[in-house]
Design an enzyme around this catalytic site. Structure first.
Site, PDB file in Angstrom:
ATOM      1  N   ARG A  88      46.738  68.211   5.852  1.00  0.00           N
ATOM      2  CA  ARG A  88      47.534  69.293   5.261  1.00  0.00           C
ATOM      3  C   ARG A  88      48.611  68.741   4.330  1.00  0.00           C
ATOM      4  O   ARG A  88      49.355  69.518   3.748  1.00  0.00           O
ATOM      5  CB  ARG A  88      48.225  70.086   6.364  1.00  0.00           C
ATOM      6  CG  ARG A  88      47.523  71.401   6.751  1.00  0.00           C
ATOM      7  CD  ARG A  88      48.251  71.909   7.967  1.00  0.00           C
ATOM      8  NE  ARG A  88      48.232  73.305   8.203  1.00  0.00           N
ATOM      9  CZ  ARG A  88      47.491  73.896   9.144  1.00  0.00           C
ATOM     10  NH1 ARG A  88      46.649  73.205   9.872  1.00  0.00           N
ATOM     11  NH2 ARG A  88      47.616  75.189   9.366  1.00  0.00           N
ATOM     12  N   ARG A 127      44.961  89.356  13.615  1.00  0.00           N
ATOM     13  CA  ARG A 127      44.120  88.331  14.263  1.00  0.00           C
ATOM     14  C   ARG A 127      44.413  88.218  15.757  1.00  0.00           C
ATOM     15  O   ARG A 127      45.569  88.245  16.183  1.00  0.00           O
ATOM     16  CB  ARG A 127      44.371  86.982  13.583  1.00  0.00           C
ATOM     17  CG  ARG A 127      43.542  85.866  14.201  1.00  0.00           C
ATOM     18  CD  ARG A 127      43.441  84.693  13.297  1.00  0.00           C
ATOM     19  NE  ARG A 127      44.642  83.868  13.313  1.00  0.00           N
ATOM     20  CZ  ARG A 127      44.709  82.676  12.715  1.00  0.00           C
ATOM     21  NH1 ARG A 127      43.674  82.205  12.051  1.00  0.00           N
ATOM     22  NH2 ARG A 127      45.826  81.980  12.758  1.00  0.00           N
ATOM     23  N   ARG A 160      48.610  85.067  18.500  1.00  0.00           N
ATOM     24  CA  ARG A 160      49.402  83.836  18.472  1.00  0.00           C
ATOM     25  C   ARG A 160      50.833  84.153  18.055  1.00  0.00           C
ATOM     26  O   ARG A 160      51.047  84.987  17.185  1.00  0.00           O
ATOM     27  CB  ARG A 160      48.793  82.860  17.450  1.00  0.00           C
ATOM     28  CG  ARG A 160      47.606  82.121  17.976  1.00  0.00           C
ATOM     29  CD  ARG A 160      46.859  81.369  16.898  1.00  0.00           C
ATOM     30  NE  ARG A 160      47.691  80.654  15.938  1.00  0.00           N
ATOM     31  CZ  ARG A 160      47.198  79.871  14.968  1.00  0.00           C
ATOM     32  NH1 ARG A 160      45.899  79.706  14.849  1.00  0.00           N
ATOM     33  NH2 ARG A 160      48.001  79.266  14.120  1.00  0.00           N
ATOM     34  N   ARG A 171      54.482  80.273   7.006  1.00  0.00           N
ATOM     35  CA  ARG A 171      53.290  79.418   6.985  1.00  0.00           C
ATOM     36  C   ARG A 171      52.618  79.428   5.614  1.00  0.00           C
ATOM     37  O   ARG A 171      52.104  78.412   5.165  1.00  0.00           O
ATOM     38  CB  ARG A 171      52.300  79.876   8.075  1.00  0.00           C
ATOM     39  CG  ARG A 171      52.801  79.526   9.463  1.00  0.00           C
ATOM     40  CD  ARG A 171      52.028  80.242  10.533  1.00  0.00           C
ATOM     41  NE  ARG A 171      50.646  79.824  10.636  1.00  0.00           N
ATOM     42  CZ  ARG A 171      49.667  80.586  11.115  1.00  0.00           C
ATOM     43  NH1 ARG A 171      49.914  81.822  11.505  1.00  0.00           N
ATOM     44  NH2 ARG A 171      48.463  80.122  11.188  1.00  0.00           N
TER      45      ARG A 171
END
Ligand code: AMP
Length: 220
Positions: A88, A127, A160, A171
């Site tokens: 990343r 999600r 999450r 993010r």
């Protein structure tokens, strides 16, 4: 083959990884799953990573690279790996190259899943994840309350902590600042394959597998 799945959080890396590993026989290694496994077991590494994860920031390179290096030494990596969420940063990409070179391997292809930010936000806010096998589902697009896989014994799906809206924004910023330079990095090495992440799960999966099969035929 050693393949990297590159893309913003929520671009579909985890969903597609399931399909690709089954189809091409690669071992799926997801750095986020490794961190969550450590967090669930309250290991020293998990506790160290927790603060960064909760803020939507990257865990420092030295910690992340050491964790992935350890995983890459296991025997199931020899037949080829599908890396999801790693590297990343440029430093992680360089560390990975060295890790693979030490094993007599290389990065063969990098799949970049392209998804616009507004779609990412819609996806992540809905999600849900299985705590047991980490498979991602979605409240609207792929609706389950419990994990449908036998091995998970009807585990309830959960959201999450870092999929809550404030953290999702952080993010995405982290992705654009620290991870998107990898797109140019791998493009310059002629290893980048751009795939639109906007079709159905099956359409995107088929496009990835087709392009990897072509890349496999081209590589020596
Ligand atoms: P993911 O499941 O890939 O979205 O990862 C969840 C979180 O774990 C990220 O927001 C980071 O805090 C951490 N993480 C996962 N992979 C990496 C990585 N390669 N480098 C640094 N932090 C990572």
């Amino acid at each position: 083959m050693n393949v990297i799945l590159l893309g913003a959080p929520g671009s579909g890396k985890g969903t597609q990884a399931e399909k690709i590993q089954a189809e091409l026989g690669l071992t799926h290694v997801a750095s986020g799953d490794l961190f969550r496994f450590n967090l669930k077991n309250r290991t020293e590494l998990g506790l160290l990573a927790e603060t960064y994860m909760n803020r939507g920031e990257l865990v420092p390179d030295d910690i992340t690279v050491a964790m992935v290096r350890q995983r890459m030494q296991e025997p199931d990596i020899q037949n080829g790996v599908l890396l999801d969420g790693f590297p990343r940063t440029l430093a992680q990409a360089e560390a990975l190259e060295k890790m693979l070179a030490d094993m007599g391997h290389q990065v063969d292809a990098v799949i970049y899943l392209e998804v616009p930010d507004d779609e990412i936000i819609t996806r992540l806010s809905g999600r849900l994840i299985c705590r047991e096998c980490q498979t991602p589902f979605h409240k609207v697009y792929n609706p389950f309350k419990t994990c449908p896989f036998d091995k998970c014994n009807g585990e309830y799906l959960y959201q999450r902590d870092d999929d809550k809206p404030e953290t999702v924004k952080a993010r995405l910023e982290t992705f654009h600042k620290q991870t998107s330079p990898l797109v140019d990095y791998y493009e310059n090495q002629d290893r980048l394959i751009r795939i639109s992440g906007l079709g159905t799960i099956d359409q995107v999966g088929e496009a990835i597998i087709r392009s990897l099969q072509q890349a496999g035929h081209r590589s020596p």
